[in-house]
Write a protein that holds these residues in place. Structure first.
Motif, PDB file in Angstrom:
ATOM      1  N   GLY A   1      -3.417  49.641 -29.863  1.00 51.21           N
ATOM      2  CA  GLY A   1      -3.301  51.115 -30.684  1.00 51.21           C
ATOM      3  C   GLY A   1      -4.676  51.411 -30.707  1.00 51.21           C
ATOM      4  O   GLY A   1      -4.876  52.498 -31.490  1.00 51.21           O
TER       5      GLY A   1
ATOM      6  N   ASP B   1      -6.478  55.389 -30.866  1.00 48.63           N
ATOM      7  CA  ASP B   1      -6.758  56.087 -31.840  1.00 48.63           C
ATOM      8  C   ASP B   1      -8.230  56.042 -32.361  1.00 48.63           C
ATOM      9  O   ASP B   1      -8.825  57.007 -32.799  1.00 48.63           O
ATOM     10  CB  ASP B   1      -5.958  55.388 -33.373  1.00 48.63           C
ATOM     11  CG  ASP B   1      -4.444  55.429 -33.382  1.00 48.63           C
ATOM     12  OD1 ASP B   1      -4.169  56.382 -32.642  1.00 48.63           O
ATOM     13  OD2 ASP B   1      -3.777  54.346 -33.808  1.00 48.63           O
TER      14      ASP B   1
ATOM     15  N   LYS C   1       1.953  50.272 -38.227  1.00 52.87           N
ATOM     16  CA  LYS C   1       1.446  50.462 -37.185  1.00 52.87           C
ATOM     17  C   LYS C   1       0.982  51.750 -36.840  1.00 52.87           C
ATOM     18  O   LYS C   1       0.365  51.946 -35.886  1.00 52.87           O
ATOM     19  CB  LYS C   1       2.540  50.190 -36.237  1.00 52.87           C
ATOM     20  CG  LYS C   1       2.279  50.155 -34.589  1.00 52.87           C
ATOM     21  CD  LYS C   1       3.565  49.604 -33.969  1.00 52.87           C
ATOM     22  CE  LYS C   1       3.498  49.779 -32.557  1.00 52.87           C
ATOM     23  NZ  LYS C   1       4.414  50.634 -31.917  1.00 52.87           N
ATOM     24  N   ILE C   2       1.306  52.874 -37.613  1.00 50.91           N
ATOM     25  CA  ILE C   2       0.981  54.282 -37.512  1.00 50.91           C
ATOM     26  C   ILE C   2      -0.546  54.500 -36.917  1.00 50.91           C
ATOM     27  O   ILE C   2      -0.855  55.175 -36.137  1.00 50.91           O
ATOM     28  CB  ILE C   2       1.594  55.018 -38.608  1.00 50.91           C
ATOM     29  CG1 ILE C   2       1.264  56.362 -38.300  1.00 50.91           C
ATOM     30  CG2 ILE C   2       0.956  54.677 -40.120  1.00 50.91           C
ATOM     31  CD1 ILE C   2       2.132  57.344 -37.844  1.00 50.91           C
TER      32      ILE C   2
ATOM     33  N   LYS D   1      -5.286  63.831 -30.066  1.00 47.98           N
ATOM     34  CA  LYS D   1      -4.801  62.553 -29.232  1.00 47.98           C
ATOM     35  C   LYS D   1      -3.287  62.312 -29.313  1.00 47.98           C
ATOM     36  O   LYS D   1      -2.663  62.463 -30.215  1.00 47.98           O
ATOM     37  CB  LYS D   1      -5.559  61.478 -30.268  1.00 47.98           C
ATOM     38  CG  LYS D   1      -5.219  60.039 -29.596  1.00 47.98           C
ATOM     39  CD  LYS D   1      -3.987  59.210 -30.385  1.00 47.98           C
ATOM     40  CE  LYS D   1      -3.347  58.046 -29.910  1.00 47.98           C
ATOM     41  NZ  LYS D   1      -2.489  57.430 -30.695  1.00 47.98           N
TER      42      LYS D   1
HETATM   43 MG    MG Z   1      -0.405  53.968 -31.845  1.00 53.61          MG
END
Ligand code: MG
Ligand code: ADP
Ligand code: ASP
Length: 404
Positions: free
Chosen positions: A151, A154, A209-210, A7
């Motif tokens: 996000g 993920d 935020k990772i 990804k």
């Molecule tokens: Mg992200």
């Protein structure tokens, strides 16, 4: 079939040069005889620009159209990656979520993947193809496009790894892995080589935020090992895995911090059963997320003070809702913008006494005032002035020996 899901986040596909690099990473896996499924996010900044446009066009842009609009960024990135792979001589094509399809349930803007139809992708893999699948999106039971929350690519990658029973799921991003705190906020933060789902979930939910928090829940439920690493430098990253795979003698694994929080205090609230519910019901109805809450013990049994935190973007609406609430009585309403929640996280704290005290003392030594406290089994959070964030991260890194 050795299958790997790779990804790539927005920053990894942010420019044509970077997409060329991404294709080179994919090529290396093909050389090692892996079957590869690629999942990509939109080029960096694109999703934000699209959201801004949705706000400009009208005040109440519908959530279904929001999903159609913002999911378009992923289409561009995936097509460019597939194009580059074709240029390198590979059999590759892009796949939009509805073409597979990736089925979701739940509301627009925040759907969850429930099923992935595998046939077309499996057949393509059998032909030595490299499918490049759009992250962040799916379709619902009435064939409308959905998205999975910010996000969310993920979560796409992790669930694709689950449904296709992949050997590995690697999340490529712009930092070398998960660090003890955001390396862009604290240069001296250390890379964590292995972290449990539980700790990663807390870190992500509390501001790191990772990784998208929901995606870590999916990984934990399905026991998928997730590797986080850089798409720019060839260095070992972070493995997110189950607790029993980890030997770790650290008490604290990581520290998260938030930005853009505000504190709201109602002073002199009439203290009677149901008062907290009367305050929070209309906030929840308006989808305002209330985070830390403290209620003082009322000295005379008649009045109390109630403090809670919200995102600063919700402050205007919160003020209005409280002022218009005819079910509550209070003497004064006060607000404070520019506060930050600092959280220390670690499964080690369950068996180690004195962690709370050490955290408070370390902050006190630096004259950092604590406004609100909340705890759970593996985390302690405190609310402080935002201007002290970096100082707090530094002193807590020292106190819990995270630099070592
Ligand atoms: Mg992200
Ligand atoms: P991507 O575009 O690859 O999805 P994100 O921007 O979503 O990347 O996440 C990567 C960013 O997460 C990093 O640039 C970093 O600033 C931030 N971050 C926050 N907390 C952490 C942490 N504990 N470790 C590593 N990165 C973090
Ligand atoms: N492009 C989407 C976002 O910016 C999804 C993702 O980055 O994972 O939120």
């Amino acid at each position: 079939m050795k299958l790997v899901v790779l990804k790539f986040g927005g920053t990894s596909v942010g420019t044509i040069k970077k997409i060329e690099k991404v294709a080179d990473i994919i090529k290396k896996f093909k050389k090692k005889k892996y079957s590869v499924i690629v999942v990509s996010s939109a080029m960096s900044g694109v999703t934000n620009t699209l959201i801004k446009k949705s706000k400009e066009i009208c005040e109440n842009f519908s959530e279904a159209e929001y999903d159609v609009l913002v999911s378009s960024g992923e289409q561009v990135a995936c097509s460019l990656i597939a194009g580059r792979l074709q240029h390198l001589g590979f059999n590759s094509r892009s796949w939009l979520a509805w073409q597979i399809p990736i089925l979701t349930s739940g509301p627009h803007k925040n759907s969850r993947i429930i099923k992935i139809n595998k046939n077309k992708i499996i057949n393509f893999l059998k032909d030595d193809g490299i499918p490049v699948i759009t992250g962040f999106q799916g379709i619902n039971t009435v064939n409308r496009v959905t998205t999975l929350g910010r996000g969310g690519s993920d979560a796409s990658a992790i669930l694709i790894a689950k449904f296709f029973d992949a050997e590995k799921c690697i999340i490529y991003t712009d930092v070398e892995g998960v660090y003890t705190t955001d390396p862009n906020k604290l240069k001296k933060a250390k890379k964590i080589s292995v972290i449990s789902y539980e700790e990663m979930l807390e870190m992500a939910s509390l501001g790191a935020k990772i990784m998208q928090p929901v995606s870590i829940q999916d990984a934990r439920l399905n026991r998928i090992d997730v590797y986080v690493r850089s798409s720019f430098v060839k260095k070992s990253g972070t493995l997110i895995t189950k607790k029993s795979n980890i030997i770790n003698n650290k008490i604290i694994t990581g520290i998260s911090s938030t930005q853009n929080d505000s504190k709201v205090t109602l002073i002199g609230v009439k203290d009677k059963p149901g008062v907290a519910a009367a305050i929070f019901k209309p906030l929840s109805k308006n989808l305002i997320n209330v985070d830390m809450v403290v209620q003082n013990i009322s000295p005379n049994g008649k009045e109390t003070d109630l403090t809670f935190t919200i995102k600063t973007e919700d402050l205007g609406r919160t003020k209005k809702i409280i002022k218009d609430n005819r079910h509550i009585n209070f003497r004064k309403l006060s607000f404070e913008k520019g506060v930050s929640k600092i959280s220390i996280i670690g499964v080690g704290m369950v068996t180690t006494p004195g962690v709370t005290f050490r955290m408070f003392q370390a902050l006190a030594h630096k004259k950092i005032n604590i406004k609100v406290i909340s705890t759970s089994e593996i985390k302690i959070s405190v609310l402080i002035d935002k201007k002290n964030t970096k100082k707090a991260l530094e002193v807590l890194h020292k106190e819990f020996k995270l630099y070592k």
